[in-house]
Design a protein around this motif. Sequence first.
Motif, short mmCIF file in Angstrom:
data_model
loop_
_atom_site.label_atom_id
_atom_site.label_comp_id
_atom_site.label_asym_id
_atom_site.label_seq_id
_atom_site.Cartn_x
_atom_site.Cartn_y
_atom_site.Cartn_z
N LEU A 57 0.82 -1.21 0.00
CA LEU A 57 0.00 0.00 0.00
C LEU A 57 0.86 1.26 0.00
O LEU A 57 0.49 2.27 -0.61
N ALA A 58 2.01 1.19 0.66
CA ALA A 58 2.91 2.34 0.63
C ALA A 58 3.39 2.63 -0.79
O ALA A 58 3.54 3.79 -1.19
N LEU A 59 3.64 1.57 -1.58
CA LEU A 59 4.04 1.77 -2.97
C LEU A 59 2.94 2.47 -3.77
O LEU A 59 3.23 3.22 -4.71
N ALA A 60 1.67 2.20 -3.42
CA ALA A 60 0.56 2.78 -4.17
C ALA A 60 0.52 4.30 -4.06
O ALA A 60 0.05 4.98 -4.97
N VAL A 61 0.98 4.83 -2.92
CA VAL A 61 0.95 6.29 -2.75
C VAL A 61 2.28 6.93 -3.14
O VAL A 61 2.42 8.15 -3.03
N ALA A 62 3.24 6.15 -3.61
CA ALA A 62 4.55 6.70 -4.00
C ALA A 62 4.43 7.82 -5.04
O ALA A 62 5.15 8.82 -4.95
N PRO A 63 3.54 7.70 -6.05
CA PRO A 63 3.43 8.79 -7.02
C PRO A 63 2.94 10.10 -6.41
O PRO A 63 3.06 11.16 -7.02
N GLU A 98 0.23 11.45 6.99
CA GLU A 98 -0.70 11.03 8.04
C GLU A 98 -2.07 10.73 7.44
O GLU A 98 -2.73 9.77 7.83
N ALA A 99 -2.49 11.54 6.45
CA ALA A 99 -3.78 11.30 5.80
C ALA A 99 -3.78 9.96 5.08
O ALA A 99 -4.79 9.25 5.08
N ALA A 100 -2.65 9.60 4.45
CA ALA A 100 -2.56 8.31 3.77
C ALA A 100 -2.65 7.17 4.78
O ALA A 100 -3.29 6.15 4.51
N CYS A 101 -2.02 7.33 5.92
CA CYS A 101 -2.09 6.29 6.95
C CYS A 101 -3.51 6.12 7.46
O CYS A 101 -3.97 4.99 7.71
N LEU A 102 -4.24 7.22 7.62
CA LEU A 102 -5.64 7.14 8.05
C LEU A 102 -6.49 6.45 7.00
O LEU A 102 -7.35 5.61 7.33
N ALA A 103 -6.27 6.79 5.72
CA ALA A 103 -7.02 6.13 4.64
C ALA A 103 -6.69 4.65 4.59
O ALA A 103 -7.57 3.80 4.37
N MET A 104 -5.42 4.30 4.82
CA MET A 104 -5.01 2.90 4.84
C MET A 104 -5.71 2.15 5.98
O MET A 104 -6.17 1.02 5.81
N GLU A 140 5.49 11.38 -0.13
CA GLU A 140 5.72 10.57 1.06
C GLU A 140 4.40 10.04 1.64
O GLU A 140 3.32 10.56 1.32
N VAL A 141 4.51 9.02 2.46
CA VAL A 141 3.33 8.45 3.10
C VAL A 141 2.91 9.39 4.23
O VAL A 141 3.53 9.42 5.30
#
Length: 249
Positions: A91-97, A103-109, A100-101
């Motif tokens: 999932l971290a690779l998915a947000v690479a474009p 806090e909002a990405a971590c919440l969505a994850m 950085e990962v």
Amino acid sequence: MLSLEAVQLAGRVGPISAELAAGRLTLLLGPNGSGKSSLLAAAAGLLDGQGEIRLAGRPLRAMALSELARRRAMLVQHAPLPAGLRGYELLALAVAPLGEVSEAACLAMAELGEYLGLASLYPRLLADLSGGEQQRLQIAATLLQVSPRINPEARLLLLDEPLAGLDWQHQLATLRLLRHYAGLGLAVVASIHDINLACQYADEIWCLHKGRLVAQGGPGLLTPALVAEVFGVRVRLLEQDGARLLLPD
């Protein structure tokens, strides 16, 4: 949102002219070999053919891969998984474009993990997971890439047979998520094989047969006559409390 103008892939699809609207879930139906995967790949800018495809008014051909990665996401069938990765790393690779990962990405994850039952899968190696577990992680990664919470540039979500390999619980959870993402303003299109699930969840249905778009519209277009013509199966239609159910005759 996404317009197809005389799109044709030699021997596989077309010509097809149609539009995918923002805020709607469109489900592709058709027998094996009808062109669903090819049409989705073309709409994602992964296959080049004749005609023109525009996303939010811009030709896909004019977009660099980096821009496409921010504007759309696609779940493909049988995608090879990177060796040695754990679930959360996929999932971290998915947000690479997107950078950085955050806090909002971590919440969505975390939200996707709760909805799709991924919490126990995140720390595990992908190679140790079942096919259905891997599929759920890949769905989550695809959704994360275009989550409006972390990617305001996202416009389009494409999924090729996202329900393959999933149990019934997670098939329904996935379809509910797709409707939710459409409600957030994305154009969402997915190919599936279950006609009755399409009747229940689609805003619009595209029916493909031998590479041609033979019918498009609301779930009411799925009549016994159309199913017999496209799938070669005789069915009868049951309607109750506004729901439609097609049963083999």
